[in-house]
Design a protein around this motif. Structure first.
Motif, short mmCIF file in Angstrom:
data_model
loop_
_atom_site.label_atom_id
_atom_site.label_comp_id
_atom_site.label_asym_id
_atom_site.label_seq_id
_atom_site.Cartn_x
_atom_site.Cartn_y
_atom_site.Cartn_z
N ILE A 57 11.13 -2.96 47.06
CA ILE A 57 10.82 -2.96 45.62
C ILE A 57 12.10 -3.02 44.80
CG2 ILE A 57 9.93 -1.54 43.73
CD1 ILE A 57 7.77 -0.57 45.76
N ALA A 58 13.03 -2.15 45.13
CA ALA A 58 14.29 -2.12 44.38
C ALA A 58 15.04 -3.44 44.53
CB ALA A 58 15.16 -0.96 44.85
N THR A 60 13.82 -6.41 45.20
CA THR A 60 13.12 -7.48 44.49
C THR A 60 13.42 -7.44 43.00
OG1 THR A 60 11.32 -7.50 46.12
CG2 THR A 60 10.85 -8.44 43.95
N ILE A 61 13.40 -6.26 42.42
CA ILE A 61 13.68 -6.13 40.99
C ILE A 61 15.11 -6.54 40.68
CG2 ILE A 61 13.88 -4.49 39.07
CD1 ILE A 61 11.55 -2.94 40.37
N GLU A 65 16.01 -9.72 38.27
CA GLU A 65 16.51 -9.35 36.95
C GLU A 65 17.33 -10.44 36.26
OE1 GLU A 65 18.98 -8.00 33.77
OE2 GLU A 65 19.71 -8.72 35.71
N ILE A 126 7.31 -0.44 30.80
CA ILE A 126 7.87 -0.58 32.15
C ILE A 126 7.17 0.36 33.12
CG2 ILE A 126 9.94 -0.11 33.53
CD1 ILE A 126 11.56 -1.21 31.13
N ASN A 130 4.72 -0.84 36.37
CA ASN A 130 4.99 -0.40 37.74
C ASN A 130 3.86 0.45 38.30
OD1 ASN A 130 7.88 -1.05 38.87
ND2 ASN A 130 8.16 -0.73 36.68
N GLY A 143 10.11 1.63 41.36
CA GLY A 143 10.16 0.45 40.52
C GLY A 143 10.57 0.77 39.09
N THR A 144 10.02 1.84 38.55
CA THR A 144 10.35 2.22 37.18
C THR A 144 11.81 2.62 37.06
OG1 THR A 144 8.07 2.99 36.82
CG2 THR A 144 9.75 3.77 35.28
N THR A 146 14.36 1.77 38.96
CA THR A 146 15.23 0.60 39.12
C THR A 146 15.23 -0.24 37.86
OG1 THR A 146 14.70 0.55 41.49
CG2 THR A 146 15.70 -1.42 40.55
N SER A 147 14.06 -0.45 37.28
CA SER A 147 13.95 -1.26 36.06
C SER A 147 14.70 -0.62 34.90
CB SER A 147 12.48 -1.45 35.68
OG SER A 147 11.77 -2.09 36.71
#
Length: 231
Positions: A57-58, A60-61, A65, A126, A130, A143-144, A146-147
């Protein structure tokens, strides 16, 4: 410190990284993003039980980005006013970004989340996305977090690029140089902020001398005035 003093410090010769960070922390976007990111990271760490899914997940984000940043910059921030059913449609984000191009040394205009109303909404959005996408609280928090960390990095990098701070890191010097070209040579190229990856992949990272100076680099081709009250 009032807005005039902040602007003077932002533009002053000899600005240090420490001083820039203190100045950055006085604006609404980092005052919302930094605590939100810290709390989300702390919440995820407290839950433990890390897995390969968290890594995916991290990763991919982080990979997506630069391209999301490019798409937002090109298709939202540089969007021209449109006429729909006899009415002019011109988004707040595009209007604010035109003000940023008109006055790139104004620190208040360097943020994609410019005020206390928009920043919390962005954080909540965000988190909601997620939560909807991921099946567990742990992965949603991954996910949150990392975003939010990437969005904070974006705001900080862009803020620093427009300040008088002279970078020492070679990578940062390069992305600052290309961002200066976007603002002062031609607005149709060099859209990346945190990394040049998207510009390289999407062919918007030419050599300086390959691109003619643009007459609309300040106005983005839109000349009507924008009221300061909109900010």
């Amino acid at each position: 410190m009032n807005p005039e003093q902040r602007t003077a410090q932002f533009r002053a010769a000899g600005l240090t990284l420490r001083s820039a960070a203190r100045l950055f922390s006085r604006y609404p976007s980092p005052r919302v993003l930094i605590p939100a990111a810290a709390l989300t990271v702390a919440a995820r760490v407290s839950l433990g039980r890390w897995s390969r899914r968290d890594v995916r997940i991290a990763a991919t984000i982080v990979t997506l980005e630069p391209f999301l940043e490019w798409l937002v910059h090109v298709h939202i921030l540089h969007q021209r006013p449109r006429t729909f059913r006899g009415r002019t449609v011109d988004s707040f984000a595009a209007r604010k970004h035109r003000r940023h191009h008109l006055n790139p040394r104004d620190p208040a205009l360097a943020f994609i989340l410019p005020n206390r109303r928009i920043a919390p909404v962005a954080v909540a959005g965000i988190a909601a996305v997620n939560t909807a996408v991921h099946r567990s609280t742990r992965t949603a928090l991954t996910g949150t977090a990392t975003s939010l960390l990437l969005l904070t990095a974006f705001e900080w990098t862009h803020f620093l690029m427009h300040s008088s701070y002279k970078p020492k890191n070679p990578l940062y010097r390069e992305i600052r140089r290309t961002h200066q070209l976007h603002h002062f040579r031609n607005e149709k190229y060099w859209f990346g902020i945190v990394t040049p990856v998207s510009d390289i992949v999407l062919n918007t990272n030419p050599a300086k001398d390959e691109v003619q100076p643009s007459k609309t680099v300040k106005t983005l081709g839109i000349t009507e005035p924008v009221s300061p009250a909109e900010l």
